[in-house]
Design a protein around this motif. Structure first.
Motif, PDB file in Angstrom:
ATOM      1  N   UNK A   1       0.842  -1.173   0.000  1.00 17.60           N
ATOM      2  CA  UNK A   1       0.000   0.000   0.000  1.00 17.60           C
ATOM      3  C   UNK A   1       0.892   1.242   0.000  1.00 17.60           C
ATOM      4  N   UNK A   2       0.538   2.240  -0.786  1.00 19.50           N
ATOM      5  CA  UNK A   2       1.328   3.458  -0.861  1.00 19.50           C
ATOM      6  C   UNK A   2       1.176   4.276   0.426  1.00 19.50           C
ATOM      7  N   UNK A   3       2.261   4.822   0.927  1.00 21.49           N
ATOM      8  CA  UNK A   3       2.160   5.637   2.137  1.00 21.49           C
ATOM      9  C   UNK A   3       1.606   7.031   1.827  1.00 21.49           C
ATOM     10  N   UNK A   4       0.925   7.603   2.798  1.00 19.19           N
ATOM     11  CA  UNK A   4       0.440   8.987   2.775  1.00 19.19           C
ATOM     12  C   UNK A   4      -0.531   9.307   1.640  1.00 19.19           C
ATOM     13  N   UNK A   5      -1.327   8.340   1.193  1.00 18.04           N
ATOM     14  CA  UNK A   5      -2.330   8.657   0.174  1.00 18.04           C
ATOM     15  C   UNK A   5      -3.749   8.663   0.758  1.00 18.04           C
ATOM     16  N   UNK A   6      -3.917   8.126   1.945  1.00 17.92           N
ATOM     17  CA  UNK A   6      -5.237   8.067   2.565  1.00 17.92           C
ATOM     18  C   UNK A   6      -5.439   9.254   3.500  1.00 17.92           C
ATOM     19  N   UNK A   7      -6.655   9.795   3.534  1.00 19.91           N
ATOM     20  CA  UNK A   7      -6.907  10.914   4.455  1.00 19.91           C
ATOM     21  C   UNK A   7      -6.851  10.450   5.904  1.00 19.91           C
ATOM     22  N   UNK A   8      -6.547  11.376   6.777  1.00 13.40           N
ATOM     23  CA  UNK A   8      -6.437  11.086   8.210  1.00 13.40           C
ATOM     24  C   UNK A   8      -7.836  10.917   8.800  1.00 13.40           C
ATOM     25  N   UNK A   9      -8.064   9.802   9.474  1.00 14.03           N
ATOM     26  CA  UNK A   9      -9.334   9.536  10.139  1.00 14.03           C
ATOM     27  C   UNK A   9      -9.230  10.058  11.566  1.00 14.03           C
ATOM     28  N   UNK A  10     -10.169  10.939  11.942  1.00 15.01           N
ATOM     29  CA  UNK A  10     -10.107  11.563  13.260  1.00 15.01           C
ATOM     30  C   UNK A  10     -11.510  11.810  13.791  1.00 15.01           C
ATOM     31  N   UNK A  11     -11.613  12.144  15.064  1.00 17.79           N
ATOM     32  CA  UNK A  11     -12.892  12.523  15.650  1.00 17.79           C
ATOM     33  C   UNK A  11     -13.165  13.991  15.338  1.00 17.79           C
ATOM     34  N   UNK A  12     -14.402  14.278  14.898  1.00 21.96           N
ATOM     35  CA  UNK A  12     -14.817  15.646  14.610  1.00 21.96           C
ATOM     36  C   UNK A  12     -16.209  15.874  15.196  1.00 21.96           C
ATOM     37  N   UNK A  13     -16.563  17.139  15.396  1.00 22.04           N
ATOM     38  CA  UNK A  13     -17.886  17.503  15.876  1.00 22.04           C
ATOM     39  C   UNK A  13     -18.663  18.075  14.700  1.00 22.04           C
TER      40      UNK A  13
END
Length: 81
Positions: A1-13
């Motif tokens: 899998x290529x590094x740094x191509x996926x968006x960061x998954x985080x908690x948001x409001x």
């Protein structure tokens, strides 16, 4: 899998702008705005126009559209009377 191509998954409001309802969820969206949540942490704030708190399907409040006026305009436009 290529590094740094996926968006960061985080908690948001997410905040419903029509009702003020807020909820914490996981997302790949990001924002420059932040808000302090009930747990004392700051999270990115995403403003949305419709959520489960204001959508007619979830609230049971339906908005009826005058379909008859639309049909009449269509018939008049194409001379279908």
């Amino acid at each position: 899998m290529k590094p740094d191509i996926h968006p960061k998954y985080q908690k948001v409001v997410f905040k419903d702008t029509s009702t003020g309802f807020t909820f914490l969820s996981g997302s790949t969206m990001s924002s420059n705005e932040t808000i302090e949540w009930e747990d004392g942490n700051n999270y990115p704030l995403i403003n949305v126009e419709v959520s489960s708190d204001s959508h007619p399907f979830y609230t049971g409040r339906q908005k009826f559209v005058d379909a008859g006026g639309r049909v009449d305009r269509f018939k008049k436009k194409y001379n279908l009377d």
